[in-house]
Design an enzyme around this catalytic site. Structure first.
Site, mmCIF file in Angstrom:
data_model
loop_
_atom_site.group_PDB
_atom_site.id
_atom_site.type_symbol
_atom_site.label_atom_id
_atom_site.label_comp_id
_atom_site.label_asym_id
_atom_site.label_seq_id
_atom_site.Cartn_x
_atom_site.Cartn_y
_atom_site.Cartn_z
ATOM 1 N N ASP A 49 62.405 13.769 47.585
ATOM 2 C CA ASP A 49 62.679 15.031 48.273
ATOM 3 C C ASP A 49 63.351 14.765 49.620
ATOM 4 O OD1 ASP A 49 62.309 17.952 48.780
ATOM 5 O OD2 ASP A 49 60.941 17.217 50.313
ATOM 6 N N GLU A 121 63.489 14.677 41.590
ATOM 7 C CA GLU A 121 63.299 14.061 42.907
ATOM 8 C C GLU A 121 62.774 12.632 42.766
ATOM 9 O OE1 GLU A 121 62.302 18.177 45.404
ATOM 10 O OE2 GLU A 121 60.678 16.916 44.650
#
Length: 227
Positions: A49, A121
């Site tokens: 992320d 992610e």
């Protein structure tokens, strides 16, 4: 460690070959398959992320050197939100290679927005740890592609736009109804229906009510504008 044939094919889809294949295996392993000898992808998701955020912030600054922070923020949010990550995951068939526990598999885990977004992610983090920031940046820019160029369109507030559409036609504001909540408490998935007084409606799911409402509003707007 040798990769299975499906993961080798997946490497081709993301345009990156791992020197440490165990990182890719971990990135596609959901917590429902974790054990004392098998790590899941949650920690990689956390790192990925942040890597994605840095890549997108840098790309946006270079793409529009005159944009203000107020203009850049919604564009950034549109590019890194879970819905976009899940969309990219579907583009590369990430769901096909996920390692899921039986219950998660039977409940349609390979298609769940939150699960796909998290895994995307994690894959970004795996590439970052294996090949460094430049390798991760190159892959992300390749996979996100035209989304960066048309981000202004995607970044508009769909709920506000839908409300303006309704008001312009004399309708009351749209209603957002929670149709379903699924998943564990630490990773819920909300299904929201955006509904207009004339009966038009659309559903979407996401890991938060706010994201699901935005996604449902956008889905309904897209349908109304293409009619």
């Amino acid at each position: 460690m040798k990769l299975s044939a499906d993961l080798k094919a997946f490497e081709g889809r993301i345009g990156y070959r791992f020197t440490r294949p165990e990182l890719l295996v971990r990135a596609v392993t959901h917590s429902s398959m974790s054990s004392a000898t098998r790590d899941d992808n949650q920690r990689l998701e956390f790192l990925g992320d942040r890597v994605l955020g840095l890549v997108m912030a840098d790309a946006l600054l270079k793409h529009d050197r005159g944009a203000s922070e107020g203009q850049l923020a919604p564009r950034f949010n549109a590019l890194v939100r879970k819905e976009t990550c899940a969309d990219v995951a579907r583009q590369i068939a990430l769901g096909d290679v996920l390692k899921l526990g039986r219950s998660e598999m039977l409940s349609g885990g390979r298609r769940k927005l939150a699960l796909l977004g998290d895994a995307m992610e994690a894959v970004i983090a795996a590439v970052y740890l294996d090949g460094g920031f430049e390798a991760a940046r190159e892959m992300v820019l390749q996979l996100w592609g035209k989304r960066i160029l048309k981000v202004e369109e995607d970044a508009r507030d769909a709920k506000t736009a839908l409300q303006e559409w309704a008001q312009g036609r004399g309708f009351p504001p749209p209603k957002y109804i929670e149709v379903k909540r699924s998943g564990p408490d630490h990773a819920p998935v909300f299904t929201i229906s955006a509904e207009l007084a004339n009966g038009e409606h659309a559903q979407a799911e996401a890991g938060s009510k706010r994201q699901a409402e935005q996604a449902a509003a956008k889905a309904l707007l897209d349908r109304l504008e293409s009619a």
